[in-house]
Structures are given as structure tokens and as C-alpha cells.
Design an enzyme around this catalytic site. Structure first.
Site, mmCIF file in Angstrom:
data_model
loop_
_atom_site.group_PDB
_atom_site.id
_atom_site.type_symbol
_atom_site.label_atom_id
_atom_site.label_comp_id
_atom_site.label_asym_id
_atom_site.label_seq_id
_atom_site.Cartn_x
_atom_site.Cartn_y
_atom_site.Cartn_z
ATOM 1 C CB SER A 215 7.489 19.702 32.414
ATOM 2 O OG SER A 215 8.262 19.764 33.541
ATOM 3 C CE LYS B 30 11.060 17.035 32.466
ATOM 4 N NZ LYS B 30 10.600 18.327 33.123
ATOM 5 C CB SER C 14 7.535 15.526 34.858
ATOM 6 O OG SER C 14 7.791 16.684 34.056
#
Length: 442
Positions: free
Chosen positions: A68, A71, A132
Site C-alpha cells: 500500500s 498509494k 488505506s
């Protein structure tokens, strides 16, 4: 033969003894070539957030899963799209069936998104950046790119523009493609996004410089969503959370089975901000304890010091010859000081390096009048043998330099002065020739 064998045996024993003693005197870190901080993470890096000066690294060029933390690239593109007016914070995004199903998939980090309901770009961005949210990330990718597939093309293109070297984006969220309910935007069925710690630091560096407002969201310890629930930030080093650390206000965590546990952090105390990255830690807690070690090292070891003063005049290249000027040379000086984040007390180890702009010089290596006070003639940077990590980017390196400028005006000489110089030069050459000839007679 027996005597030779005895000599060989004695020699072998001596070599063994010396090698044993040598091994005792080497620290484990030196012997294995591993990092001096004793981090458990497989890769890590630390840098000054202002200039991108690298202060520490461990396996920084090893390509690993980023989960993540990828991101952050989605954040960059969303923030850029808002800046360019392509989307707005208040823009409504209608949730389709796929995004809805992904938001309720078991085992994934998500905030539930209702099919057919509209959420603002800001709501989705906060869900992505704080908790997230994977489905929220896909929804944003579809808004910006038209489809997640198109958005992946944007991600890889932007990575190249930002100067990343070793990377591959196959989805917007950082999940394994096998978790995407069959809707794979790029890559193989079990692929994940990959980068190096150096590239991750580069992305964080550019994100903070180009869009400092990213900290407004990343610094939020909790998110109160419209469903009435409160969602904690996965960055447990924020105020009020388990590993609270003074000064931490971002940026992004990530974890998958393939990537392990990673964390890109930034912390500021006073005027000093650092960026750190740890990749492939073996537990949630470990990524934070490793980051704590890095930031403790950063704040205790480094400080901003003046390595070159303003108006510094180089000893060897402090003046330069001038052609066709009222004066035959001009003094040079720096237009500002060079302040660098360096190990405390090591300013003396940094030596100025002068670089003259060759385009400013004629074929004889001279400047040509007229020259104005403050005109840039080159620049001064610094070198040190004690820190060989260098800078993350060329732009950062420029921040660690000062323009070398003319300290005074040099007007162009008038035609009469130039004529007299030419005449003087002519007779001077004649005299030199005659002198040489006369010397040759004796």
C-alpha cells in the site's frame, strides 16, 4: 621433506592466528557488510527532506514489493489532477458494483462503500490515505483515468517523470492482483507493485515538495467517516497511537505476504524534516521500531550547518581574467551560503568545489566585458570524503550549491583604450621577438 612440512605447519598456524585475531577486531556489521543501525528490515533509506541528501541506506537499490505504500503514487496523481482542475475535492463519485464488492472483500483494508451511492473525491482520498482503503483507491483511479487500467499507464508514466528507476505498477492500490476479484488492470494474476527503497524515497521526496498539503491528511490519527465509524490511521507513530513519535506526520504504511511490512515516514522537529523508508520488515511492530531507530539516529546525529558562507571568495578561483574591460580581472563570490544537513561537527570536512560556466568564457578562458555585479559566472558546491551517499535527485543537488557571481561591475573599455592596448601588445610582441633574437646572438 620433514623440515619443509614443519615450516608449512608453522606458517599455517600463524596465518590462522592472525585471521582469528582479525575477525575478533571486526564488528558484526563490518564483517557482514550490513548496516550499522542493526535494522531488521531488508532495505531502508534516510534523507534530508529539503535537499534529498542521503544520510543512510541499506540495500536501497533492491527491488521489493511495496504494497500500500504505492498509494503514494495514486495520491500524487490525484493531487496533481486537482491542481490542474481535472477533478475537484467536492466532485461526486458514484460507486459501481465492482468497487462495492471490493470494499467488502474479507481480509482487505477497506471502508465499506455502498453501490449506487455517491462519495466526494475528498472522502475517498481520506479513506485511501488514512485507513488505506483499497476500494476507495480504485474508485479514485477510475475517476482520474477513466478506468484503473488507464490509471496504471499514468502511474508508470509519472514514475518515469519523477525520476524513479526500478519500479513496476500493476494496480492502483498495492494489493496482490489475486485479491482484485478477477478485475486485473495490468500484469499477471499474482503480480504486485514493486520498487526500491531509493525509488520510494524519491516518490516521497517529490510528493512532499510538489504537494505539501499531503500532510494535512497523512497527519490525521483517526478518520470519522460518514458511516459513523472511526477509523485509526495505520501509521501508528502518529500522536495518540501505539508507537507515537515526536514530529511524525506521515506518510504511508503497506503490507502484503509478498512485500512484508513497509513504512515510508516523515518527521519534523523545528526546521528540520527527515524522510525514512523501511521495506520488508517481518512484523507490523518491527517496521515502527526500525523507523524509530532511523529517526532517533537522524535527530541525534545530524544538524543543519553552514559549510560555505555567503560572499565566500574562492582562494584559487576567486578572480578571473576579463577581456576588453576597463579592469583586466573581476572578483567572484557566492551569492548565498550553503547550508547542509550533515553529521554534527563535520562542517570542516566539506570542501568547496568551484565550477565555472564555460559558455561565459572566450577561447582564451576569459570573461568578456561588460560584466554586471551579481552576474552568474558559475556555481560552488561541496564535496566530502566522510559522506559518499550523495543526493537523491539532481534538483536536490542544486539546492546544495550557491551561485558564483561577479562581485563588481566591469565596464567595457572604450575604443581608444582598446586601441592603445593593441598597440602596446604589438610593440610588446616585437620587443619580445627582438629580445629573443639578441639573446640568441650570445
Amino acid at each position: 621433506m620433514k623440515k619443509i612440512s614443519q615450516i608449512t605447519l608453522i606458517f599455517t598456524l600463524l596465518v590462522t592466528l592472525v585471521c582469528s585475531q582479525f575477525a575478533v577486531n571486526i564488528s558484526p556489521a563490518q564483517a557482514s557488510g550490513n548496516d550499522p543501525l542493526g535494522l531488521k528490515a531488508e532495505a531502508a533509506i534516510l534523507l534530508d527532506a529539503k535537499t534529498g541528501k542521503i544520510l543512510y541506506e541499506k540495500n536501497a537499490d533492491k527491488v521489493l514489493g511495496v504494497a500500500s505504500m504505492s498509494k503514494m503514487m495514486t495520491e500524487y496523481i490525484v493531487l496533481e489532477s486537482i491542481k490542474e482542475g481535472k477533478i475537484t475535492w467536492d466532485q461526486k463519485v458514484n460507486i459501481n458494483e465492482y468497487v462495492h464488492n471490493l470494499s467488502k472483500a474479507p481480509g482487505l483494508s477497506n471502508i465499506g462503500l455502498t453501490q449506487g451511492e455517491s462519495y466526494t473525491v475528498k472522502e475517498l482520498y481520506q479513506a485511501m490515505a488514512i485507513f488505506s482503503g483499497n476500494a476507495a483507491t480504485v474508485a479514485l483511479a477510475e475517476v482520474v483515468g477513466g478506468s484503473e487500467k488507464n490509471f496504471i499507464t499514468l502511474m508508470n508514466k509519472k514514475a518515469k517523470e519523477l525520476g524513479l528507476k526500478d519500479y513496476k505498477f500493476v494496480n492502483s492500490s498495492g494489493l496482490n492482483n489475486s485479491n482484485l476479484l478477477g478485475q486485473i488492470p495490468a500484469g499477471g494474476p499474482n503480480e504486485e507493485n514493486v520498487m526500491t527503497a531509493r525509488d520510494m524515497a524519491t516518490l516521497a521526496f517529490r510528493l512532499l515538495h510538489d504537494f505539501p498539503e499531503v500532510l494535512e491528511t497523512s497527519s490525521m490519527s483517526k478518520l470519522k467517516f460518514r458511516d459513523g465509524k472511526e477509523y485509526p490511521n495505520f501509521n501508528w507513530m502518529l500522536p495518540g497511537l501505539i508507537f507515537e513519535y515526536d514530529g511524525v506526520d506521515g506518510l504511508k504504511t503497506g503490507s502484503t505476504d509478498f512485500a512484508g511490512y513497509g513504512f515510508t515516514a516523515t518527521a519534523k522537529r523545528g526546521d528540520q524534516r527527515f524522510i525514512s523508508v523501511v521495506m520488508k520488515s517481518t512484523s507490523k511492530n518491527e517496521r515502527f521500531t526500525d523507523t524509530t531507530k532511523i529517526l532517533d539516529y537522524a535527530f541525534s546525529t545530524f544538524d543543519t550547518e553552514k559549510v560555505v558562507k555567503k560572499d565566500y571568495q574562492p582562494k584559487k578561483q576567486g578572480t578571473i581574467a576579463v577581456d576588453k574591460g576597463k579592469e583586466d580581472q573581476v572578483k567572484l563570490k557566492t551569492n548565498k551560503s550553503i547550508d547542509l544537513v550533515i553529521e554534527k561537527g563535520t562542517a570542516k570536512d566539506y570542501k568547496p568545489v568551484v565550477v565555472i560556466d564555460k559558455k561565459k568564457l572566450n577561447e582564451d578562458g576569459e570573461l568578456v566585458a561588460p560584466i554586471k555585479k551579481g552576474e552568474k559566472i558559475g556555481y560552488v558546491t561541496v564535496q566530502s570524503e566522510t559522506n559518499n551517499y550523495g543526493f537523491l535527485t539532481k534538483d536536490g543537488e542544486k539546492l546544495a550549491s550557491a551561485d558564483l557571481v561577479a562581485a563588481e561591475d566591469v565596464e567595457k573599455a572604450n575604443w581608444f583604450v582598446l586601441s592603445m592596448r593593441a598597440v602596446g601588445g604589438f610593440f610588446g610582441n616585437v620587443w619580445d621577438s627582438v629580445s629573443s633574437m639578441v639573446k640568441g646572438w650570445f
